[in-house]
Design a protein around this motif. Structure first.
Motif, PDB file in Angstrom:
ATOM      1  N   TRP A   1      17.279  10.131  12.411  1.00  0.00           N
ATOM      2  CA  TRP A   1      17.517  11.221  13.358  1.00  0.00           C
ATOM      3  C   TRP A   1      16.377  11.185  14.369  1.00  0.00           C
TER       4      TRP A   1
ATOM      5  N   GLU B  35      14.882  12.210  18.546  1.00  0.00           N
ATOM      6  CA  GLU B  35      14.937  13.130  19.675  1.00  0.00           C
ATOM      7  C   GLU B  35      14.258  12.457  20.857  1.00  0.00           C
TER       8      GLU B  35
ATOM      9  N   ASN C 290      17.407  15.265  24.181  1.00  0.00           N
ATOM     10  CA  ASN C 290      18.601  14.840  23.451  1.00  0.00           C
ATOM     11  C   ASN C 290      18.227  14.582  21.995  1.00  0.00           C
TER      12      ASN C 290
ATOM     13  N   GLY D  82      20.058  13.070  18.019  1.00  0.00           N
ATOM     14  CA  GLY D  82      21.205  12.535  17.300  1.00  0.00           C
ATOM     15  C   GLY D  82      20.761  11.542  16.249  1.00  0.00           C
TER      16      GLY D  82
ATOM     17  N   ARG E  51      24.897   9.060  17.554  1.00  0.00           N
ATOM     18  CA  ARG E  51      25.887  10.108  17.342  1.00  0.00           C
ATOM     19  C   ARG E  51      25.175  11.450  17.365  1.00  0.00           C
ATOM     20  N   THR E  52      25.580  12.316  18.294  1.00  0.00           N
ATOM     21  CA  THR E  52      24.951  13.625  18.386  1.00  0.00           C
ATOM     22  C   THR E  52      25.428  14.507  17.232  1.00  0.00           C
TER      23      THR E  52
ATOM     24  N   ASP F 187      26.935  17.172  17.575  1.00  0.00           N
ATOM     25  CA  ASP F 187      28.252  17.704  17.922  1.00  0.00           C
ATOM     26  C   ASP F 187      29.328  16.639  17.742  1.00  0.00           C
TER      27      ASP F 187
ATOM     28  N   GLU G  16      29.405  13.536  18.987  1.00  0.00           N
ATOM     29  CA  GLU G  16      29.654  12.761  20.192  1.00  0.00           C
ATOM     30  C   GLU G  16      28.816  11.485  20.139  1.00  0.00           C
TER      31      GLU G  16
ATOM     32  N   VAL H 216      26.656   8.760  22.075  1.00  0.00           N
ATOM     33  CA  VAL H 216      25.887   8.535  23.294  1.00  0.00           C
ATOM     34  C   VAL H 216      25.376   7.096  23.275  1.00  0.00           C
TER      35      VAL H 216
END
Length: 297
Positions: free
Chosen positions: A131, A133, A137, A139, A152-153, A155, A157, A159
């Protein structure tokens, strides 16, 4: 035709053909010798050196491809030189330099991301599954390619991030170590007992399974706000996966809130007090009409 002239022509053709055959043989011998040495000696040697130095598989694969391409170019150059065309190497070097310059200007961003990908794979600031940052951003890393990394965020999504952005900016990796420290500010009223609230916060932290006992949680007075005294609780969690971190933090904050409610410890919110006069529009209108009537008289 004169037999002498015919014989001379035939001899010339044979000499020319023999010269071509010699050139072809020289090219084949030079090419094969160079290619075989490079393919079965140089490429494995480079691979073993990189493996001993602990490079990632992606870097080793990239090195194999680059060395193999260099071997082919070198084999062609040596072949032409063996065939009697020594100027070919100079011409090839000039052409290669021009092509490289043109490609470099046209694809400098692409090349920059490619080089950044090599350093990311080599230095390992993060791994697949971490994980991270960066630039506001966050993810979980799904894939690290030589040009881009896919994240992968939270949410759900995807990126696609150019490696140059990750290599040239600060990247936070909260799961790089075995433990992670977090903090949360609890606000209590100015009339509440700080020691009593501190004990409640520490006891609730010790009761949460995801919070470590060593290092032990701590509480410090850090804020004197407009309507509350800020008590900052610092606590450590083990194996800091984001899902576990969010769940542990939520359970902890909820437990402290319920404990404060049960013991009558206030958690005040910000108050705003407005001062001044408020006039009703009808009163203002009446005064305006009165004033107009007085002026008319």
């Amino acid at each position: 035709m004169d037999p002498v002239v015919l014989q001379t022509t035939v001899d010339g053709l044979l000499d020319t053909f023999a010269g071509y055959v010699t050139n072809v043989i020289g090219f084949v011998v030079g090419f094969l010798a160079t290619y075989l040495i490079g393919r079965f000696v140089l490429v494995p040697l480079v691979r073993r050196v990189l493996q001993r130095r602990g490079f990632d598989r992606a870097v080793i694969t990239l090195a194999d491809s680059v060395v193999a391409a260099v071997v082919v170019v070198l084999a062609v150059s040596i072949g032409f030189m063996s065939a009697g065309f020594p100027r070919f190497l100079t011409a090839a070097a000039t052409l290669g330099g021009a092509v490289a310059l043109a490609v470099g200007f046209a694809a400098q961003d692409l090349v920059g991301n490619f080089v950044a990908g090599v350093f990311i794979i080599k230095d390992k600031p993060f791994d697949v599954g971490d994980w991270i940052e960066w630039n506001d951003n966050a993810g979980r890393v799904e894939d690290i390619d030589l040009r881009v990394s896919r994240v992968r965020t939270f949410d759900n999504e995807r990126v696609t991030v150019p490696n140059g952005e990750l290599a040239n900016n600060a990247v936070t990796n909260p799961v790089a170590y075995d433990t992670l420290r977090q903090q949360f500010v609890f606000g209590i009223g100015y009339d509440d007992d700080i020691d009593r609230a501190t004990d409640a916060i520490l006891e609730e932290a010790e009761a949460i399974d995801g919070i470590l006992d060593d290092p032990a949680p701590s509480v410090r007075v850090t804020e004197l706000g407009d309507s509350a005294v800020g008590l900052t609780s610092r606590f450590w969690i083990d194996d800091p996966d984001r899902a576990d971190f969010v769940r542990t933090r939520s359970a902890y904050v909820q437990a402290v809130k319920e404990r404060f409610d049960a013991e009558g410890i206030d958690m005040p919110y910000v108050h705003r007090q407005l001062t001044g006069e408020v006039e009703v529009l009808e009163d203002v209108a009446d005064r305006a009409v009165t004033a107009d009537g007085g002026e008319g008289e």
